[in-house]
Design an enzyme around this catalytic site. Structure first.
Site, PDB file in Angstrom:
ATOM      1  N   TYR A 149      -5.096  -9.323   3.680  1.00  0.00           N
ATOM      2  CA  TYR A 149      -3.614  -9.386   2.603  1.00  0.00           C
ATOM      3  C   TYR A 149      -3.651 -10.978   2.410  1.00  0.00           C
ATOM      4  O   TYR A 149      -3.638 -11.965   2.950  1.00  0.00           O
ATOM      5  CB  TYR A 149      -2.334  -8.768   3.191  1.00  0.00           C
ATOM      6  CG  TYR A 149      -0.974  -8.917   2.692  1.00  0.00           C
ATOM      7  CD1 TYR A 149      -0.690  -8.405   1.937  1.00  0.00           C
ATOM      8  CD2 TYR A 149      -0.589 -10.423   2.559  1.00  0.00           C
ATOM      9  CE1 TYR A 149      -0.006  -8.129   0.618  1.00  0.00           C
ATOM     10  CE2 TYR A 149       0.614 -10.762   2.450  1.00  0.00           C
ATOM     11  CZ  TYR A 149       1.179  -9.372   1.130  1.00  0.00           C
ATOM     12  OH  TYR A 149       2.105  -9.374   0.398  1.00  0.00           O
ATOM     13  N   GLY A 154      -4.805 -15.204  -6.654  1.00  0.00           N
ATOM     14  CA  GLY A 154      -5.548 -15.752  -8.384  1.00  0.00           C
ATOM     15  C   GLY A 154      -5.680 -17.246  -7.404  1.00  0.00           C
ATOM     16  O   GLY A 154      -6.575 -18.450  -8.637  1.00  0.00           O
ATOM     17  N   TYR A 186     -13.827  -6.515  -4.494  1.00  0.00           N
ATOM     18  CA  TYR A 186     -15.218  -6.296  -3.617  1.00  0.00           C
ATOM     19  C   TYR A 186     -16.237  -5.918  -4.580  1.00  0.00           C
ATOM     20  O   TYR A 186     -17.349  -6.608  -4.457  1.00  0.00           O
ATOM     21  CB  TYR A 186     -14.341  -4.856  -2.932  1.00  0.00           C
ATOM     22  CG  TYR A 186     -13.560  -4.724  -2.150  1.00  0.00           C
ATOM     23  CD1 TYR A 186     -12.714  -5.870  -1.699  1.00  0.00           C
ATOM     24  CD2 TYR A 186     -12.517  -3.550  -2.079  1.00  0.00           C
ATOM     25  CE1 TYR A 186     -11.983  -5.873  -0.834  1.00  0.00           C
ATOM     26  CE2 TYR A 186     -11.500  -3.692  -1.287  1.00  0.00           C
ATOM     27  CZ  TYR A 186     -11.567  -5.082  -0.957  1.00  0.00           C
ATOM     28  OH  TYR A 186      -9.894  -5.119  -0.422  1.00  0.00           O
ATOM     29  N   GLY A 220      -8.058 -17.675  -5.281  1.00  0.00           N
ATOM     30  CA  GLY A 220      -9.104 -18.191  -4.034  1.00  0.00           C
ATOM     31  C   GLY A 220      -9.129 -17.671  -2.592  1.00  0.00           C
ATOM     32  O   GLY A 220     -10.100 -17.666  -2.181  1.00  0.00           O
ATOM     33  N   ILE A 221      -7.911 -17.255  -2.547  1.00  0.00           N
ATOM     34  CA  ILE A 221      -7.919 -16.997  -0.438  1.00  0.00           C
ATOM     35  C   ILE A 221      -8.706 -15.396  -0.455  1.00  0.00           C
ATOM     36  O   ILE A 221      -9.970 -15.436   0.950  1.00  0.00           O
ATOM     37  CB  ILE A 221      -6.335 -17.108  -0.303  1.00  0.00           C
ATOM     38  CG1 ILE A 221      -5.805 -19.050  -0.678  1.00  0.00           C
ATOM     39  CG2 ILE A 221      -6.190 -16.623   0.888  1.00  0.00           C
ATOM     40  CD1 ILE A 221      -4.124 -17.879  -0.854  1.00  0.00           C
ATOM     41  N   GLY A 222      -8.841 -14.831  -1.290  1.00  0.00           N
ATOM     42  CA  GLY A 222      -9.374 -13.814  -0.863  1.00  0.00           C
ATOM     43  C   GLY A 222     -10.469 -13.847  -0.746  1.00  0.00           C
ATOM     44  O   GLY A 222     -11.656 -13.651   0.307  1.00  0.00           O
ATOM     45  N   GLU A 235       0.773  -1.275   0.339  1.00  0.00           N
ATOM     46  CA  GLU A 235      -0.127   0.094   0.217  1.00  0.00           C
ATOM     47  C   GLU A 235       0.494   1.436   0.015  1.00  0.00           C
ATOM     48  O   GLU A 235      -0.055   2.539   0.282  1.00  0.00           O
ATOM     49  CB  GLU A 235      -0.746  -0.169   1.530  1.00  0.00           C
ATOM     50  CG  GLU A 235      -2.145  -1.002   1.241  1.00  0.00           C
ATOM     51  CD  GLU A 235      -2.968  -0.901   2.228  1.00  0.00           C
ATOM     52  OE1 GLU A 235      -2.927  -0.495   3.554  1.00  0.00           O
ATOM     53  OE2 GLU A 235      -3.875  -1.248   2.314  1.00  0.00           O
ATOM     54  N   GLU A 244     -10.330  -4.741   8.938  1.00  0.00           N
ATOM     55  CA  GLU A 244      -9.828  -3.377   8.988  1.00  0.00           C
ATOM     56  C   GLU A 244      -8.334  -3.714   7.684  1.00  0.00           C
ATOM     57  O   GLU A 244      -7.657  -2.620   7.353  1.00  0.00           O
ATOM     58  CB  GLU A 244      -8.809  -3.134   9.854  1.00  0.00           C
ATOM     59  CG  GLU A 244      -7.542  -2.414  10.742  1.00  0.00           C
ATOM     60  CD  GLU A 244      -7.953  -1.106  10.823  1.00  0.00           C
ATOM     61  OE1 GLU A 244      -7.169   0.043   9.821  1.00  0.00           O
ATOM     62  OE2 GLU A 244      -9.177  -0.839  10.616  1.00  0.00           O
TER      63      GLU A 244
END
Length: 161
Positions: A87, A94, A132, A96-98, A27, A84
C-alpha cells in the site's frame, strides 16, 4: 525527494495497522479486517514471526508498506517470496514508492535464493494490474485461489465452532 525503504520494527505497529486499515478501505474490504494491534504485534514481532514488513518513507515521512512472507515451491525446490499486501498512501502515489518497494522485495528474494515472487490482485484494480505488468509480472490466469476459513476451517479440523 528521497525514498527510503526499511524493515519495520515493533514500534511501527500503529503505523502498520493504520496502513492495513487504509488498504482495506481502498479495496472495499474494511468490513473484513479483524486484526488489531496486539494480534499483529504478536504475529509480526513475537517469538515466531509469521511475516515481515517493509516501511517506505518519502522525505522522512511514512508513505507506504509491504507485508510479505516465504512460501515454498516443490517444483523449484526453493522458497518463494509471497507479497500479501502493498500500500502507498494516496498523497505519495506517483513518486516511485511502489516501484521502490517492489525493487527491495526483489532484492530480498534474490538474496534469500527465492525462485519467485507472487501476489494476488483484485480483478477490478486496473491501476495495480497495469503497474504489475509494467514491472514484467505475468498473470497466472489458469490458477484459482481457494480459501478455507471460519466455521469451515474449524469443522474440517474437528475443532469446536
Amino acid at each position: 525527494m528521497t525514498i527510503h525503504i526499511r524493515f519495520a520494527e515493533a514500534r511501527d505497529i500503529d503505523l502498520i495497522h493504520g496502513f492495513i486499515l487504509a488498504l482495506a478501505d481502498y479495496e472495499r474490504l474494511a468490513h473484513a479486517v479483524r486484526a488489531d494491534k496486539a494480534v499483529l504485534a504478536h504475529h509480526l514481532f513475537g517469538p515466531r514471526p509469521a511475516a515481515e514488513v517493509l516501511i517506505a518513507e518519502k522525505d522522512g515521512a511514512a508513505a507506504g508498506f509491504a507485508l510479505f512472507f516465504h512460501n515454498f515451491s516443490t517444483f523449484e525446490g526453493r522458497p518463494g517470496l509471497y507479497l500479501e499486501d502493498l500500500y502507498v498512501s494516496p498523497e505519495a502515489r506517483g513518486a516511485g514508492i511502489g516501484r521502490a518497494l517492489f525493487a527491495r522485495l526483489a532484492r530480498i528474494a534474490v538474496e534469500r535464493d527465492c525462485a519467485r515472487m507472487e501476489w494476488a490482485v483484485l480483478d477490478w484494480n486496473s491501476p495495480a494490474i497495469a503497474f504489475y505488468r509494467s514491472l514484467g509480472a505475468e498473470a497466472m490466469d489458469e490458477w484459482t485461489v481457494n480459501r478455507l476459513d471460519g466455521a469451515a476451517l474449524a469443522a474440517l479440523a474437528g475443532a469446536p465452532t
